[in-house]
Scaffold this active site. Structure first.
Site, PDB file in Angstrom:
ATOM      1  NE  ARG A 135      -4.291  -1.538   0.557  1.00  0.00           N
ATOM      2  CZ  ARG A 135      -5.347  -1.084   1.222  1.00  0.00           C
ATOM      3  NH1 ARG A 135      -5.408   0.163   1.637  1.00  0.00           N
ATOM      4  NH2 ARG A 135      -6.363  -1.868   1.448  1.00  0.00           N
ATOM      5  NE  ARG A 187      -6.938   6.117   2.749  1.00  0.00           N
ATOM      6  CZ  ARG A 187      -7.735   5.198   3.294  1.00  0.00           C
ATOM      7  NH1 ARG A 187      -8.974   5.496   3.586  1.00  0.00           N
ATOM      8  NH2 ARG A 187      -7.291   3.989   3.557  1.00  0.00           N
ATOM      9  CG  ASP A 195      -9.090  -2.686  -3.953  1.00  0.00           C
ATOM     10  OD1 ASP A 195      -8.467  -2.074  -3.084  1.00  0.00           O
ATOM     11  OD2 ASP A 195      -9.893  -3.605  -3.687  1.00  0.00           O
ATOM     12  NE  ARG A 225      -9.875   8.025  -2.951  1.00  0.00           N
ATOM     13  CZ  ARG A 225     -11.132   8.328  -2.711  1.00  0.00           C
ATOM     14  NH1 ARG A 225     -11.720   9.245  -3.417  1.00  0.00           N
ATOM     15  NH2 ARG A 225     -11.799   7.707  -1.745  1.00  0.00           N
ATOM     16  CE1 TYR A 269     -13.175  -6.873   2.060  1.00  0.00           C
ATOM     17  CE2 TYR A 269     -11.546  -8.503   1.399  1.00  0.00           C
ATOM     18  CZ  TYR A 269     -11.886  -7.389   2.139  1.00  0.00           C
ATOM     19  OH  TYR A 269     -10.963  -6.800   2.957  1.00  0.00           O
TER      20      TYR A 269
END
Ligand code: CP3
Length: 341
Positions: free
Chosen positions: A27, A31, A77, A40, A150
């Site tokens: 990652r 952010r 992702d 973003r 998921y």
């Protein structure tokens, strides 16, 4: 003989020992970087960012430009694979991903819309054209079990539904993990065709399973992916990340046939060293120590280098970087790894 034509990451993945070791961070785009937050905003949504090749390529390159890691990892992702299998996927700000839950295995179709993921492959081609000769390019996908978590539950953090299938719906879970494994194989193959030099399989929720369940729904589908990719792309190393697999890391390494394993931060350095006798390992600084920085981080980094630096080793975190991580700590980490004081 040292292979000078190869990038450091690929040298290590083929079994060489390098000092200092190559490094990158799970990652590493995201952010904690102001330039990512700006990008973003420009993209609108997270998925728009993933599906716009120029923007995804830029997000991929941002951390490498700032910190000089030895590898770029595609900005995308794991949930683009369920999306291309026709499941509805959305990301709500601050709330993680959300999917339509799966009521029964028959609801998951087998048709994988690879054309829908063309922007992802285009992003890889763009990154490849801009990377230096020393920087590796990593593609990735989720492991079938983690994706099943998921797809079945519909949202992150609550995997009771998938766990329930382990007890009451074995054939349903076999079907779902097989469909996901075939889609993952196609997706990783297309990433390799687009320029990925190695691929990592993120099985973030592997640690939810043990014993026979781990063998059936983590090891078996992963082994099929590895076997199929290896036949078509024998030169491309594959990294497995069965997070929190604990004592099962060894079985995963030996039985799936992956070239290297990425270790979560719960793996002790003694266990890590034992695993390194099977092949290259990657890891495993606690992301909270990177976020905290200072002496605690420095000691942990030195301990890891001391324990694993004399064998084939890629420095990384034991899970993804935390959004609150100060960028200065990542700069400091880079200096430490390059032998700074
Ligand atoms: O490593 C990288 O820099 C490449 C990009 C990458 C992302 N997700 C971008 C992302 C990678 C390799 C992933 C993998 C991923 N995605 C995993 C496996 C690794 C892990 O963390 O266990 C999982 C489980 C996911 C699913 C996912 N995506 C979750 C649970 C979330 C929400 C949590 C969060 O951090 O917000 C995401 C969103 C996501 N994926 C973001 C990024 C940069 C944050 C989106 C944003 O708001 O900008």
């Amino acid at each position: 003989m040292k292979n000078q034509a190869k990038k450091p990451l690929l040298q290590v993945l083929s079994g060489e020992t390098l000092s200092p070791p190559p490094w990158w961070l799970m990652r590493q785009a995201g952010r904690y970087l102001s330039e990512y937050r700006e990008l973003r905003k420009k993209a609108g949504s997270f998925l728009d960012l993933c599906y716009t090749p120029e923007l995804a390529a830029e997000a991929t390159l941002q951390p490498v430009r700032r910190f000089g890691m030895d590898a770029a990892i595609l900005f995308s992702d794991i949930l683009v694979v369920p999306a291309a299998l026709g499941r509805q996927v959305s990301f709500r700000d601050g709330d993680g991903p959300s999917l339509e839950p799966l009521n029964e295995a028959g609801e998951l179709g087998e048709s994988f819309d690879q054309a829908m993921l063309e922007p992802v492959y285009a992003a890889l081609r763009l990154v490849k054209s801009q990377l230096s000769d020393e920087t590796g390019l990593i593609g990735f996908a989720g492991g079938p079990w983690t994706l099943a978590c998921y797809v079945i539950a519909g949202r992150g953090g609550d995997f009771a539904a998938a766990k329930a299938w382990c007890k009451t719906n074995h054939s349903g879970l076999d079907r779902v993990t097989s469909i996901l494994a075939a889609a993952v194989t196609a997706h990783l193959g297309a990433q390799i065709e687009a320029g990925a030099e190695t691929v990592q399989i993120f099985d973030s929720w592997a640690g939810l399973l043990a014993g026979e369940q781990f063998r059936r729904w983590v090891i078996a589908p992963t082994k099929r992916i590895v076997g199929n990719l290896r036949r078509r792309y024998p030169q491309t190393p594959i990294i497995g990340f069965p997070r929190n697999a604990g004592a099962l890391y060894g079985a995963y390494f030996a039985e799936t046939g992956v070239d290297a394993v990425s270790l979560d931060w719960g793996v002790s350095l003694d266990q890590a060293r034992a695993l390194q006798t099977h092949g290259p390992v990657q890891g495993n600084l606690d992301p909270a120590l990177l976020a905290a920085g200072g002496k605690g981080m420095e000691k942990a980094v030195r301990d890891i280098l001391q324990a694993l630096g004399s064998g084939p080793f890629v420095f990384n975190l034991g899970h993804g970087i935390l959004p609150e991580t100060p960028v200065g700590n990542v700069t400091r980490l880079g200096e430490l790894l390059r032998g700074g004081p």
